[in-house]
Design a protein around this motif. Sequence first.
Motif, PDB file in Angstrom:
ATOM      1  N   SER A  55     -37.833  22.406  20.807  1.00 52.61           N
ATOM      2  CA  SER A  55     -37.978  22.291  22.262  1.00 52.61           C
ATOM      3  C   SER A  55     -36.789  22.925  22.968  1.00 52.61           C
ATOM      4  O   SER A  55     -36.949  23.644  23.962  1.00 52.61           O
ATOM      5  CB  SER A  55     -38.106  20.819  22.668  1.00 52.61           C
ATOM      6  N   THR A 100     -38.407  18.616  16.094  1.00 58.06           N
ATOM      7  CA  THR A 100     -39.097  18.700  17.389  1.00 58.06           C
ATOM      8  C   THR A 100     -38.114  18.965  18.516  1.00 58.06           C
ATOM      9  O   THR A 100     -38.332  19.834  19.372  1.00 58.06           O
ATOM     10  CB  THR A 100     -39.855  17.392  17.668  1.00 58.06           C
ATOM     11  N   THR A 124     -43.538  13.279  19.141  1.00 57.92           N
ATOM     12  CA  THR A 124     -42.099  13.077  19.072  1.00 57.92           C
ATOM     13  C   THR A 124     -41.714  11.672  18.652  1.00 57.92           C
ATOM     14  O   THR A 124     -40.842  11.488  17.793  1.00 57.92           O
ATOM     15  CB  THR A 124     -41.456  13.376  20.437  1.00 57.92           C
ATOM     16  N   SER A 128     -45.187  20.938  17.756  1.00 57.34           N
ATOM     17  CA  SER A 128     -44.096  21.010  18.723  1.00 57.34           C
ATOM     18  C   SER A 128     -44.086  22.354  19.447  1.00 57.34           C
ATOM     19  O   SER A 128     -43.814  22.418  20.653  1.00 57.34           O
ATOM     20  CB  SER A 128     -42.749  20.786  18.026  1.00 57.34           C
TER      21      SER A 128
END
Length: 445
Positions: free
Chosen positions: A286, A282, A257, A341
């Motif tokens: 998430s 990313t 990240t 990710s």
Amino acid sequence: MTSQHAPMSRRKTIVATTIGNGLEFFDFTIYGFLALVIGKLFFPTLDSYGQLLLTVGTFGVGFIMRPLGGIVIGAYADRAGRKKAMTLTIFLMALGCAMIAFAPTYAQIGVAGPILIVLARLIQGFSAGGEVGASTTLLVEHATPANRGYMASWQFASQGLGILLGAAVAGGLTAALGPQGMEAWGWRVPFFIGMLIAPVGIYIRRHLHESLETAGTPAASAARRSSIAEVCGEHGRTVLAAILSVLGGTAAAYVVTFYMPTYAVRELGLPPTVALFGAVLTGLLSFVLAPLVGLASDRVGRKTLIVWGRVAMMLMIYPGFLWLNISPSPVVLFIVVALLSTALVVQTVPAITMLPEMFPKHVRASGMSLVYSVGVALFGGFSPFVSTWLVGASGNKLAPAWYLLGMTLVSLLGLLWLKDFTGRDIDDAAAHEPDAEPSARTVRA
């Protein structure tokens, strides 16, 4: 009991916690996205490599205070309640943001500028050390045994939201202002935005339902003792195994990240905006995938997903970095970031759910905060620093891949000594037997 919380109360908890945590992670992580600019302004006497090394080192300094913040704020959460602890962390994070936003640069006041930045990062690290434990515990305690993974997943989703906002703001400002505008004043804007977190703290304090009964209960009496002493004394082996298990996910999170944008610019020669929007990807993945993974963990178990997520990470780390170095293009960067990710979400959501599940209620926030903050401090926050140093020392641009591979492999060992509480009542007194006493209970793996 947690099962008595109404669905409306759970939704309110999810919304308020996600917004609050998202803004906190925006505040804490925006510094990492502006590492190159801040390095020029606060460490101008060094060459570009030295500037970057000190800047990512200062990013890591914030993690030094995480264990202390985890101990102090975790104990406060077990004594005074989760809600009050969350409110405290929010105001501390806003204070750190304000200090950075108004900090004079090296050219203006000399070495006092970098010192002020370090002090602000220490305050933010102290805040972040207690925030994850208090907020995750609150989410878990508003859940039922059947949906704890889903509820806890919003902790990681909120981190993704903060990363998404931070990278988008940094990328948008960089594209709009250019290098000169960013160095002149643009770098301060995200920290001014981060100061807006304070009103969210007021909302959380006033409108959330407290999950810990703090007056006249056995939990309250126990909380008056040293919660950290009890955690370390009666659950010491669990703490050590959990820290070992945490290190792989935290190292991967901060390399993928926060180091990846710097790596893409410095080592691969990609434009800063492209690298930052890789971080946006990313954060978006998430935020979107975390609740889905949480639901899956409630069905198949925490350990199963953690193992598969980490195996996938190990299989993709080296090929991903190799492909980036062979074909350093925006498309390749986005594909590699997306794959890594996704593997990160699959392993981290069930892992962050397991941590509060392993401790009894009256020391749950303390145990969660201690494990997470120590693991992140030792192996997470300094991962960008270690990766930068490895590339500089070895001259090998693939060195970060080997570092991540090793950390992920070691973290699998910690899972061997951890119980999986999927579907069980974690407030059952018999569920958390002290490590000193062998357990004859059958634990679902």
